[in-house]
Enzyme design. Sequence first.
Site, short mmCIF file in Angstrom:
data_model
loop_
_atom_site.label_atom_id
_atom_site.label_comp_id
_atom_site.label_asym_id
_atom_site.label_seq_id
_atom_site.Cartn_x
_atom_site.Cartn_y
_atom_site.Cartn_z
CB SER A 13 -13.35 4.10 -9.91
OG SER A 13 -12.07 2.53 -10.04
CE LYS A 65 0.22 11.51 7.59
NZ LYS A 65 1.67 10.40 6.28
CG MET A 90 -2.45 8.70 -4.25
SD MET A 90 -2.95 7.12 -4.17
CE MET A 90 -1.44 6.52 -5.42
NE ARG A 91 -2.03 14.10 2.33
CZ ARG A 91 -1.01 13.93 1.36
NH1 ARG A 91 0.15 14.13 1.86
NH2 ARG A 91 -0.99 15.09 0.77
CG LEU A 92 3.75 6.08 4.54
CD1 LEU A 92 4.76 5.83 5.44
CD2 LEU A 92 2.70 4.31 4.37
CG HIS A 109 -1.27 -2.23 -2.85
ND1 HIS A 109 -0.86 -0.53 -2.69
CD2 HIS A 109 -0.52 -3.15 -3.43
CE1 HIS A 109 0.33 -1.08 -3.71
NE2 HIS A 109 0.28 -2.60 -3.83
C1 GRF Z 1 -6.74 1.74 -6.71
O1 GRF Z 1 -6.65 0.74 -7.77
C2 GRF Z 1 -6.74 0.94 -5.41
O2 GRF Z 1 -6.18 -0.41 -5.25
C3 GRF Z 1 -5.46 1.90 -5.09
O3 GRF Z 1 -5.65 3.35 -5.86
C4 GRF Z 1 -6.60 2.58 -7.04
C5 GRF Z 1 -7.76 3.50 -6.62
O4 GRF Z 1 -8.26 3.72 -7.39
N1 GRF Z 1 -5.12 1.90 -4.00
P1 GRF Z 1 -9.73 5.07 -7.81
O5 GRF Z 1 -9.73 6.21 -7.44
O6 GRF Z 1 -10.79 4.02 -6.85
O7 GRF Z 1 -10.52 4.50 -8.86
#
Ligand code: GRF
Length: 197
Positions: A13, A65, A90-92, A109
Amino acid sequence: MTRIAVFASGSGSNFQAIVEQLRTKHQSVEISLLICDKPGAYVVERAKNLGVSSFVFPLKDFGSKEAYETAILEVLKEHEIDFIVLAGYMRLVGQTLLEAYEGKMVNIHPSLLPAFPGLHAIEQAWEAGVTETGVTVHYVDSGLDSGPIIEQQKVMVTEEDTLDTLEAKIHAVEHEMYPRIILELVNNRQKWGTVPL
Ligand code: GRF
């Protein structure tokens, strides 16, 4: 012209808000690429609908990695990407990408960092019973949600809230805040890597 790659792993989103808000109004920036690490993530569908090129790199297809990030870096170089925006990636980020883009890479975040870093930040805040939480945009370093903070915005938790309404309020703030900050960064390239902008 600043050429941006968005990295995302999930729903996307924020990716969509960034593309829609920056595409219509501004000639100085192009969201050139989506980089995704999860085959089948809904963000890839959104990219297709929005006409943004996407590349999916499942980490397990690479031996390490470093090999994974080297492959991504090649695509970024080919497309002359200036700046990276993480939006639910979702990764470092590892050394390979950091060496190439430190100071030119931001993340969003859903908490007031340093509170509630890592996964499920909204749930963490909800379960802790806080009366305010929020959203942080920060530069990316090698830590978990730990780089220099660019901007934070508070979101109040009210008596009427449920976890769902709190999530909706936080996402609404994100969708306003992230495109605006990205545009500010694009318009102030000489300040990249510094805070405050
Ligand atoms: C968001 O809440 C962002 O802050 C976090 O991951 C979520 C991603 O949401 N890092 P979307 O995939 O952009 O809907």
